[in-house]
Motif scaffolding. Sequence first.
Motif, PDB file in Angstrom:
ATOM      1  N   ARG A   1       0.867  -1.093   0.052  1.00  0.00           N
ATOM      2  CA  ARG A   1       0.071  -0.066  -0.036  1.00  0.00           C
ATOM      3  C   ARG A   1       0.791   1.179   0.044  1.00  0.00           C
ATOM      4  O   ARG A   1       2.144   1.297   0.572  1.00  0.00           O
ATOM      5  CB  ARG A   1      -1.016   0.212   1.289  1.00  0.00           C
ATOM      6  CG  ARG A   1      -1.864  -1.187   1.259  1.00  0.00           C
ATOM      7  CD  ARG A   1      -3.082  -0.933   2.240  1.00  0.00           C
ATOM      8  NE  ARG A   1      -2.465  -1.312   3.454  1.00  0.00           N
ATOM      9  CZ  ARG A   1      -3.159  -1.300   4.711  1.00  0.00           C
ATOM     10  NH1 ARG A   1      -4.205  -0.842   4.698  1.00  0.00           N
ATOM     11  NH2 ARG A   1      -2.572  -1.697   5.825  1.00  0.00           N
TER      12      ARG A   1
ATOM     13  N   CYS B   1       5.018  -2.736   3.079  1.00  0.00           N
ATOM     14  CA  CYS B   1       4.610  -1.919   2.147  1.00  0.00           C
ATOM     15  C   CYS B   1       4.969  -2.436   0.726  1.00  0.00           C
ATOM     16  O   CYS B   1       4.338  -1.803  -0.252  1.00  0.00           O
ATOM     17  CB  CYS B   1       4.829  -0.566   2.481  1.00  0.00           C
ATOM     18  SG  CYS B   1       4.157   0.116   3.812  1.00  0.00           S
TER      19      CYS B   1
ATOM     20  N   GLN C   1      -1.240   4.992   5.213  1.00  0.00           N
ATOM     21  CA  GLN C   1      -1.375   3.977   4.262  1.00  0.00           C
ATOM     22  C   GLN C   1      -2.751   4.138   3.670  1.00  0.00           C
ATOM     23  O   GLN C   1      -3.927   4.314   4.185  1.00  0.00           O
ATOM     24  CB  GLN C   1      -1.387   2.536   4.925  1.00  0.00           C
ATOM     25  CG  GLN C   1       0.051   2.218   5.153  1.00  0.00           C
ATOM     26  CD  GLN C   1       0.431   0.625   5.717  1.00  0.00           C
ATOM     27  OE1 GLN C   1      -0.682   0.312   6.674  1.00  0.00           O
ATOM     28  NE2 GLN C   1       1.099   0.031   5.443  1.00  0.00           N
TER      29      GLN C   1
END
Length: 427
Positions: A7, A397, A426
């Motif tokens: 993300r 991530c 995020q």
Amino acid sequence: MILQSGRGLQGEISIPGDKSISHRAVMFGSIAEGKTEISNFLNGADCLSTISCFRKMGADIEINGTNVSVSGSGINGLKEPESFLDTGNSGTTTRLILGLLAGTSFHTCLTGDESIAKRPMKRVTEPLKQMGAAIDGRAGGNFTPLSVRGGTLKGIDFESKVASAQVKSAILLAGLSTDGEWTKVTEPHKSRDHTERMLKSFGAEVIEEGLTVSVKGGQTLKGANIEVPGDISSAAFFLAAGASVPDSRLLLKRVGTNPTRDGILDVLKNMGASLKVTEHKTDSYEPIADLEIETSRLKGTVIEGNLIPKLIDEIPIIALMATQAEGKTVIKDAEELKVKETNRIDTVVNELKKIGADIEATDDGMIIHGKTKLKGGVKVSSHGDHRIGMMLAIASCLTENPLELEGSEAINVSYPGFFSDLDRVQQ
């Protein structure tokens, strides 16, 4: 903790107070005369260990959120503690407090957690013994628990084999207890200079000449108002994430950009990151700036020599960022990583290999080959090291699949609100 994968990061973050400066503000306030007011104090486990130690020695310390008030009565106002001083996981607390205790009129015993028990202290205890300190412990005073019997100290001219702010600071703090003599510390490279800057803000005379710092004994510190800037070592994790995670743009507010600590900014620029630095006008003894970072096309680089002392704590996250850069990144001259909370060379390499990084350890650093897709879907561990824990959280991530992080609680040492900040930005 299960960390969701892939993300982008968008938004604004106020980075918590600098850990090194928070430690020193409490220590110096405790041995100064009068009141010291500290704002944006880091309420992490390490800095709370420092507060606990000085409270046990009679310092009057009040905490109100991120504001801390310290009422000091001078170094002679400290008293012998009734029990062990427990420094927890904090190497800074352990090593710097040794310098202060060496010149007191009483006896103290220091201990810490399992990690501290493995970290070498002789680099501090040996020069303190040269000054006349009576220190003993396991392996001749190399490991905790340590016994310190304070007494009369003499000034020395010490040439350190390592560029270490903890070694330098411990010797300078001991130098304050000498009878009007000068104590000098010379390093091979300039280490972070928070102690020198803060001593001046408390009214002490400090002389800096090239790689040598000198302090005169018998000086009286006066209480001061200290604004703790955001910790650039904590900011580094979001800076690296902003540069390497697709679809990211982050603004980090009021971060300390001390020139002995800003190596991460040099690395980002050398790797081609899109970074904007907006300096603040401030009366602070430490420079402060807003840092804006966005997804960038990164390239490999060589990190070595004089740059290493300016970013030793940031190397784990730089290694992760390098996996997303085109070409080879080489990190060397970083032997100091072997004596941090973990052997960070081996730990970083082993944990990043688990998620698919093309990385290899060397005697004094590591080599990372990019650009690499990180797979995830595995269990990783902080090994009780806050920097490793944050690096692996940021790694999630970039991975195709979620990560399972063991030991996430270690992050509380330096960044108690890390996961809430990460979750908030995020997408």
